[in-house]
Scaffold this motif. Structure first.
Motif, PDB file in Angstrom:
ATOM      1  N   ASP A  47       9.733 -15.937   2.868  1.00 16.70           N
ATOM      2  CA  ASP A  47       8.776 -16.988   3.228  1.00 16.70           C
ATOM      3  C   ASP A  47       7.396 -16.734   2.622  1.00 16.70           C
ATOM      4  OD1 ASP A  47      10.767 -18.180   4.742  1.00 16.70           O
ATOM      5  OD2 ASP A  47      10.052 -17.342   6.637  1.00 16.70           O
ATOM      6  N   ALA A  48       7.144 -15.502   2.205  1.00 16.04           N
ATOM      7  CA  ALA A  48       5.839 -15.150   1.632  1.00 16.04           C
ATOM      8  C   ALA A  48       5.930 -15.184   0.106  1.00 16.04           C
ATOM      9  CB  ALA A  48       5.427 -13.761   2.100  1.00 16.04           C
ATOM     10  N   PRO A  49       4.803 -15.369  -0.571  1.00 16.37           N
ATOM     11  CA  PRO A  49       4.815 -15.329  -2.037  1.00 16.37           C
ATOM     12  C   PRO A  49       5.334 -13.973  -2.529  1.00 16.37           C
ATOM     13  CG  PRO A  49       2.708 -16.160  -1.226  1.00 16.37           C
ATOM     14  CD  PRO A  49       3.467 -15.664  -0.039  1.00 16.37           C
ATOM     15  N   LYS A  50       6.136 -13.999  -3.573  1.00 15.63           N
ATOM     16  CA  LYS A  50       6.754 -12.782  -4.108  1.00 15.63           C
ATOM     17  C   LYS A  50       5.711 -11.735  -4.475  1.00 15.63           C
ATOM     18  CE  LYS A  50       9.960 -11.130  -7.684  1.00 15.63           C
ATOM     19  NZ  LYS A  50       9.471  -9.795  -7.537  1.00 15.63           N
ATOM     20  N   ASP A  51       4.606 -12.154  -5.098  1.00 14.76           N
ATOM     21  CA  ASP A  51       3.604 -11.174  -5.507  1.00 14.76           C
ATOM     22  C   ASP A  51       2.942 -10.495  -4.295  1.00 14.76           C
ATOM     23  OD1 ASP A  51       2.345 -13.630  -4.954  1.00 14.76           O
ATOM     24  OD2 ASP A  51       0.622 -13.146  -6.227  1.00 14.76           O
ATOM     25  N   PHE A  52       2.822 -11.224  -3.188  1.00 18.46           N
ATOM     26  CA  PHE A  52       2.267 -10.640  -1.968  1.00 18.46           C
ATOM     27  C   PHE A  52       3.193  -9.544  -1.440  1.00 18.46           C
ATOM     28  CE2 PHE A  52       2.314 -10.526   2.706  1.00 18.46           C
ATOM     29  CZ  PHE A  52       1.023 -10.100   2.947  1.00 18.46           C
ATOM     30  N   ILE A  53       4.487  -9.864  -1.341  1.00 23.57           N
ATOM     31  CA  ILE A  53       5.468  -8.885  -0.853  1.00 23.57           C
ATOM     32  C   ILE A  53       5.530  -7.692  -1.795  1.00 23.57           C
ATOM     33  CG2 ILE A  53       7.927  -8.480  -0.363  1.00 23.57           C
ATOM     34  CD1 ILE A  53       6.526 -10.123   1.789  1.00 23.57           C
ATOM     35  N   ASP A  54       5.533  -7.945  -3.101  1.00 23.00           N
ATOM     36  CA  ASP A  54       5.565  -6.846  -4.072  1.00 23.00           C
ATOM     37  C   ASP A  54       4.380  -5.907  -3.880  1.00 23.00           C
ATOM     38  OD1 ASP A  54       7.884  -7.899  -5.127  1.00 23.00           O
ATOM     39  OD2 ASP A  54       6.905  -8.778  -6.886  1.00 23.00           O
ATOM     40  N   THR A  55       3.193  -6.466  -3.671  1.00 27.88           N
ATOM     41  CA  THR A  55       1.987  -5.657  -3.468  1.00 27.88           C
ATOM     42  C   THR A  55       2.084  -4.852  -2.174  1.00 27.88           C
ATOM     43  OG1 THR A  55       0.641  -7.249  -4.686  1.00 27.88           O
ATOM     44  CG2 THR A  55      -0.519  -5.744  -3.205  1.00 27.88           C
ATOM     45  N   MET A  56       2.534  -5.500  -1.104  1.00 22.34           N
ATOM     46  CA  MET A  56       2.651  -4.811   0.178  1.00 22.34           C
ATOM     47  C   MET A  56       3.686  -3.692   0.122  1.00 22.34           C
ATOM     48  SD  MET A  56       0.486  -6.059   2.332  1.00 22.34           S
ATOM     49  CE  MET A  56      -0.658  -6.208   0.985  1.00 22.34           C
ATOM     50  N   VAL A  57       4.829  -3.943  -0.485  1.00 21.91           N
ATOM     51  CA  VAL A  57       5.891  -2.935  -0.566  1.00 21.91           C
ATOM     52  C   VAL A  57       5.408  -1.726  -1.365  1.00 21.91           C
ATOM     53  CG1 VAL A  57       8.162  -2.465  -1.581  1.00 21.91           C
ATOM     54  CG2 VAL A  57       7.828  -4.486  -0.166  1.00 21.91           C
ATOM     55  N   LYS A  58       4.652  -1.961  -2.424  1.00 18.16           N
ATOM     56  CA  LYS A  58       4.131  -0.841  -3.230  1.00 18.16           C
ATOM     57  C   LYS A  58       3.104  -0.021  -2.457  1.00 18.16           C
ATOM     58  CE  LYS A  58       5.052  -3.003  -7.617  1.00 18.16           C
ATOM     59  NZ  LYS A  58       4.536  -3.889  -8.645  1.00 18.16           N
ATOM     60  N   ALA A  59       2.474  -0.599  -1.458  1.00 15.97           N
ATOM     61  CA  ALA A  59       1.446   0.104  -0.678  1.00 15.97           C
ATOM     62  C   ALA A  59       2.035   0.905   0.486  1.00 15.97           C
ATOM     63  CB  ALA A  59       0.430  -0.905  -0.141  1.00 15.97           C
ATOM     64  N   ILE A  60       3.325   0.747   0.748  1.00 14.22           N
ATOM     65  CA  ILE A  60       3.967   1.418   1.884  1.00 14.22           C
ATOM     66  C   ILE A  60       4.636   2.702   1.423  1.00 14.22           C
ATOM     67  CG2 ILE A  60       5.820   1.256   3.601  1.00 14.22           C
ATOM     68  CD1 ILE A  60       5.319  -1.797   3.615  1.00 14.22           C
ATOM     69  N   VAL A  61       4.394   3.772   2.159  1.00  9.72           N
ATOM     70  CA  VAL A  61       5.108   5.027   1.956  1.00  9.72           C
ATOM     71  C   VAL A  61       5.946   5.246   3.206  1.00  9.72           C
ATOM     72  CG1 VAL A  61       4.933   7.519   1.629  1.00  9.72           C
ATOM     73  CG2 VAL A  61       3.299   5.999   0.492  1.00  9.72           C
ATOM     74  N   ALA A  62       7.245   5.237   3.046  1.00  8.46           N
ATOM     75  CA  ALA A  62       8.141   5.409   4.186  1.00  8.46           C
ATOM     76  C   ALA A  62       8.364   6.891   4.455  1.00  8.46           C
ATOM     77  CB  ALA A  62       9.472   4.714   3.907  1.00  8.46           C
ATOM     78  N   LEU A  63       8.530   7.209   5.723  1.00 17.94           N
ATOM     79  CA  LEU A  63       8.861   8.566   6.128  1.00 17.94           C
ATOM     80  C   LEU A  63      10.213   8.537   6.834  1.00 17.94           C
ATOM     81  CD1 LEU A  63       5.447   9.677   7.650  1.00 17.94           C
ATOM     82  CD2 LEU A  63       6.298  10.109   5.338  1.00 17.94           C
ATOM     83  N   GLU A  64      11.069   9.418   6.422  1.00 21.90           N
ATOM     84  CA  GLU A  64      12.369   9.558   7.064  1.00 21.90           C
ATOM     85  C   GLU A  64      12.353  10.899   7.793  1.00 21.90           C
ATOM     86  OE1 GLU A  64      16.773   8.594   5.612  1.00 21.90           O
ATOM     87  OE2 GLU A  64      15.789  10.130   4.433  1.00 21.90           O
ATOM     88  N   ILE A  65      12.733  10.896   9.062  1.00 24.58           N
ATOM     89  CA  ILE A  65      12.707  12.127   9.848  1.00 24.58           C
ATOM     90  C   ILE A  65      14.126  12.490  10.262  1.00 24.58           C
ATOM     91  CG2 ILE A  65      11.810  13.278  11.902  1.00 24.58           C
ATOM     92  CD1 ILE A  65       9.510  11.228  11.870  1.00 24.58           C
ATOM     93  N   GLU A  66      14.554  13.666   9.845  1.00 25.47           N
ATOM     94  CA  GLU A  66      15.825  14.214  10.306  1.00 25.47           C
ATOM     95  C   GLU A  66      15.496  14.988  11.582  1.00 25.47           C
ATOM     96  OE1 GLU A  66      19.015  17.697   9.180  1.00 25.47           O
ATOM     97  OE2 GLU A  66      17.691  16.948   7.605  1.00 25.47           O
ATOM     98  N   ILE A  67      15.848  14.426  12.724  1.00 23.53           N
ATOM     99  CA  ILE A  67      15.482  15.019  14.002  1.00 23.53           C
ATOM    100  C   ILE A  67      16.314  16.276  14.251  1.00 23.53           C
ATOM    101  CG2 ILE A  67      15.423  14.679  16.499  1.00 23.53           C
ATOM    102  CD1 ILE A  67      14.840  11.712  15.911  1.00 23.53           C
ATOM    103  N   THR A  68      15.601  17.372  14.526  1.00 25.81           N
ATOM    104  CA  THR A  68      16.279  18.639  14.814  1.00 25.81           C
ATOM    105  C   THR A  68      16.236  18.983  16.297  1.00 25.81           C
ATOM    106  OG1 THR A  68      14.250  19.857  14.284  1.00 25.81           O
ATOM    107  CG2 THR A  68      15.862  19.574  12.504  1.00 25.81           C
TER     108      THR A  68
END
Length: 113
Positions: A47-68
């Motif tokens: 629903d959002a402009p492609k360039d907006f989503i592309d910019t937002m996705v590039k600004a996100i750093v995901a963290l994955e946590i393997e719970i011990t």
């Protein structure tokens, strides 16, 4: 809710930084779907402009946590009188804070035995 009443879980584990754009995009899409599903007109990334989503996705750093390990703690007015604990539990339930309210009522019931 008084600060002396709490339920908390601390998660410990190994963190992996996931800044791969495909990984981030896939997980943002999953989260969007999950959180928008109950809406009358769910919003989609499309629903959002492609360039907006592309910019937002590039600004996100995901963290994955393997719970011990998980460590749970609680403080539910155990040092108070049964009637005080029960009143606090009933008030929390009345406010819709049912998890905490029910936990407090369980403490009150156990303490009254």
């Amino acid at each position: 809710m008084p600060t002396w009443n709490y339920l908390v879980v601390h998660a410990h584990g190994r963190i992996t930084v996931r800044d791969d754009e495909r990984y981030v995009r896939r997980n943002v899409a999953k989260l969007t779907h999950m959180h928008e599903a109950s809406q009358p007109a769910p919003w989609k990334m499309g629903d959002a402009p492609k360039d907006f989503i592309d910019t937002m996705v590039k600004a996100i750093v995901a963290l994955e946590i393997e719970i011990t390990s998980l460590v749970g703690k609680s403080k539910l007015s155990q040092n108070k009188e049964v009637r005080d604990i029960q009143n606090a539990g009933e008030m929390l339930n009345a406010r819709g804070v049912n998890g905490m309210g029910e936990a407090m009522l369980a403490v009150a019931a156990a303490k009254s035995q």
